[in-house]
Design an enzyme around this catalytic site. Structure first.
Site, PDB file in Angstrom:
ATOM      1  NE  ARG A  88      -3.881   0.561   1.900  1.00 61.24           N
ATOM      2  CZ  ARG A  88      -5.104   0.601   2.435  1.00 61.24           C
ATOM      3  NH1 ARG A  88      -5.322   1.305   3.539  1.00 61.24           N
ATOM      4  NH2 ARG A  88      -6.100  -0.053   1.890  1.00 61.24           N
ATOM      5  CG  HIS A 105      -8.453   0.003  -2.830  1.00 58.55           C
ATOM      6  ND1 HIS A 105      -7.655  -1.073  -2.479  1.00 58.55           N
ATOM      7  CD2 HIS A 105      -9.115   0.350  -1.688  1.00 58.55           C
ATOM      8  CE1 HIS A 105      -7.827  -1.338  -1.197  1.00 58.55           C
ATOM      9  NE2 HIS A 105      -8.704  -0.508  -0.703  1.00 58.55           N
ATOM     10  CD  GLN A 131     -12.954  -2.234  -0.560  1.00 61.14           C
ATOM     11  OE1 GLN A 131     -12.137  -2.149   0.339  1.00 61.14           O
ATOM     12  NE2 GLN A 131     -14.125  -2.846  -0.398  1.00 61.14           N
ATOM     13  CG  ASP A 146     -13.533   6.176  -0.961  1.00 61.93           C
ATOM     14  OD1 ASP A 146     -13.485   5.970   0.270  1.00 61.93           O
ATOM     15  OD2 ASP A 146     -12.538   6.097  -1.703  1.00 61.93           O
ATOM     16  CB  CYS A 174     -13.938   0.879   0.074  1.00 64.84           C
ATOM     17  SG  CYS A 174     -13.324   2.571   0.270  1.00 64.84           S
ATOM     18  NE  ARG A 221      -9.926  -5.585   0.427  1.00 67.10           N
ATOM     19  CZ  ARG A 221      -9.197  -4.556   0.874  1.00 67.10           C
ATOM     20  NH1 ARG A 221      -9.810  -3.478   1.347  1.00 67.10           N
ATOM     21  NH2 ARG A 221      -7.876  -4.562   0.804  1.00 67.10           N
TER      22      ARG A 221
HETATM   23  N1  NVA Z   1      -9.970   6.471  -1.348  1.00 63.58           N
HETATM   24  C1  NVA Z   1      -9.585   6.079  -0.003  1.00 63.58           C
HETATM   25  C2  NVA Z   1      -9.826   4.616   0.199  1.00 63.58           C
HETATM   26  C3  NVA Z   1      -9.507   4.122   1.575  1.00 63.58           C
HETATM   27  C4  NVA Z   1      -9.657   2.628   1.690  1.00 63.58           C
HETATM   28  C5  NVA Z   1      -8.125   6.441   0.211  1.00 63.58           C
HETATM   29  O1  NVA Z   1      -7.326   6.263  -0.713  1.00 63.58           O
HETATM   30  O2  NVA Z   1      -7.780   6.892   1.302  1.00 63.58           O
HETATM   31  N1   CP Z   2     -11.157  -0.393   2.482  1.00 65.77           N
HETATM   32  C1   CP Z   2      -9.903  -0.426   2.911  1.00 65.77           C
HETATM   33  O1   CP Z   2      -8.959  -0.635   2.145  1.00 65.77           O
HETATM   34  O2   CP Z   2      -9.767  -0.245   4.253  1.00 65.77           O
HETATM   35  P1   CP Z   2      -8.407   0.013   5.040  1.00 65.77           P
HETATM   36  O3   CP Z   2      -7.902   1.370   4.640  1.00 65.77           O
HETATM   37  O4   CP Z   2      -8.812  -0.037   6.493  1.00 65.77           O
HETATM   38  O5   CP Z   2      -7.427  -1.062   4.695  1.00 65.77           O
END
Ligand code: NVA
Ligand code: CP
Length: 321
Positions: A109, A136, A139, A236, A276, A304
Site C-alpha cells: 500500500r 484499489h 477492494q 468513498d 469501502c 476482502r
Molecule cells: N480512497 C480512499 C480509500 C480508503 C480505503 C483512500 O485512498 O484513502
Molecule cells: N477499504 C480499505 O482498504 O480499508 P483500510 O484502509 O482499512 O485497509
C-alpha cells in the site's frame, strides 16, 4: 523455486486479470469462504510468506491479508515506512530485490502507482496492489464478489455468474479517486456502466483510470441523476489518504455529494449500497443509508479476506483442480 521473471503474475491494477480469470477467482472465493464458515482447515500456502508493506494506514487491508494468509497456512511480515529503511530513502528497486529473495508474495500500500510498479519490476515474486493513489483493485474484487452474492446470478455449476453484471448500472457519488478509477476498469471488463457524479474539479480522468471504452461510464452533474435507476450506489471518503491538506476545501466542495435516503429512493428498489470504509457518517453518506437495509458494507468488508485468499492462492499456485 525461483520463478522466471516473465512467469510472474502481479496484481497491480484491476485490468491485470481477464473476465474469465475473475470468473475463476469468484468461484474459488465462494469455495474458500464456505470452508472458512464450516471451520474446515485449508492450508495450501503452508511454508509460504507474505510481506505486507504499508506506507499508508490500514485496518481492513492489514487484517484481511494477515488473517487470510495465516488461515491458508502461511505467515506474514509487516513493514511500515517509518519502521523500515523505506523511510530512510532506500531505493524501492533495492527493497524489491532484497524482500523478494526472502518471501513468496508481496502486498504493498503506497502513494504513486509508479512506485508499486517500480517494486514489481524488480521483484522475483508476485506483487499485489493494496491501494495506491490511482487504484484499489483488491477492494473492487471484494465489491464485485459481494454484489454477485447479493444480487448476481449463478452458473449451472452453482458459481457466481459474472455475466449477470452485464448491462447493470453502478452510481459513483463523490471523489474521482482510486476507487472510482478501479470501478471504471471493472465496468470495462464486465460490461456494466458507472454513472459518475463528482463536484467540479474532482472528476475522473479516463487516462488515469486506464480505460479506453467511453461507454463504460457516464458523467452526471447532479448526484441524484447518477443514482436514478442504479443497481448499486457507492461512495468513498471525500479526502483520501495523501490529500489531508485539502480537507477543509473538500468538505465545502463535496457538501452536496452525501449519499442520503433521497438518492437511494431514486435508485432501483433493490439497489445495494456499498462503501469501502472507513466511512464518515454525515459526510459522504448519511447514517440512515450506511446503517440501513440496503447497505451491504459489512459483507463487503468481510469479503476482502475471502477474495484475497483466492487471489493469493491463484498467484502462487495457479488454478486448483
Ligand atoms: N480512497 C480512499 C480509500 C480508503 C480505503 C483512500 O485512498 O484513502
Ligand atoms: N477499504 C480499505 O482498504 O480499508 P483500510 O484502509 O482499512 O485497509
Amino acid at each position: 523455486m525461483k520463478p522466471g521473471k516473465s512467469l510472474i503474475k502481479h496484481y497491480l491494477q484491476f485490468k491485470d486479470l481477464r473476465a474469465e480469470e475473475y470468473a475463476y477467482l469468484f468461484g474459488r472465493a465462494a469455495v474458500i469462504k464456505q470452508r472458512f464458515k464450516n471451520y474446515e482447515k485449508y492450508t495450501p500456502l503452508a511454508d509460504r510468506t507474505l510481506a505486507m508493506i504499508f506506507e499508508k494506514a490500514s485496518t481492513r487491508t492489514r487484517v484481511s491479508f494477515e488473517a487470510g494468509m495465516y488461515q491458508l497456512g502461511g505467515s506474514v511480515v509487516h513493514l511500515t515506512t517509518s519502521g523500515s529503511q523505506l523511510g530512510r530513502d532506500e531505493p524501492i528497486e533495492d527493497s524489491a530485490r532484497v524482500i523478494s529473495r526472502m518471501v513468496d508474495l508481496v502486498m504493498i500500500r503506497t502513494y504513486e502507482q509508479a512506485k508499486l510498479e517500480g517494486f514489481a519490476a524488480h521483484s522475483r515474486v508476485p506483487v499485489i496492489n493494496g491501494l495506491t493513489n490511482e487504484y484499489h483493485p483488491c477492494q473492487i474484487l471484494a465489491d464485485l464478489f459481494t454484489w454477485l452474492e447479493h444480487r448476481g446470478g449463478t452458473t449451472r455449476a452453482g458459481m457466481p455468474d459474472i455475466g449477470s453484471l452485464r448491462g447493470r448500472v453502478v452510481a459513483w457519488v463523490g471523489d474521482g479517486n482510486n476507487m472510482a478509477n478501479t470501478w471504471l476498469q471493472a465496468a470495462e471488463i464486465f460490461g456494466f456502466t458507472v454513472h459518475v457524479s463528482t463536484p467540479s474539479g474532482y472528476e475522473v480522468d479516463p487516462a488515469v483510470a486506464g480505460v479506453r471504452d467511453p461507454g463504460c461510464f457516464k458523467v452526471f452533474k447532479d448526484p441524484m441523476d447518477a443514482c436514478r435507476g442504479a443497481d448499486l450506489v457507492t461512495t468513498d471518503v471525500w479526502t483520501s489518504m495523501g490529500w489531508e491538506a485539502e480537507n477543509e476545501a473538500r468538505k465545502a466542495a463535496f457538501a452536496d455529494w452525501c449519499v442520503d435516503a433521497e438518492m437511494m429512493a431514486v435508485a432501483q428498489p433493490d439497489a445495494v449500497f456499498m462503501h469501502c470504509l472507513p466511512a464518515h457518517r454525515g459526510e459522504e453518506v448519511a447514517a440512515e443509508v450506511i446503517d440501513g437495509p440496503q447497505s451491504v458494507v459489512w459483507d463487503e468488508a468481510e469479503n476482502r479476506m475471502h477474495v484475497q485468499k483466492a487471489l493469493m492462492e491463484f498467484l502462487l499456485l495457479g488454478r486448483i483442480g
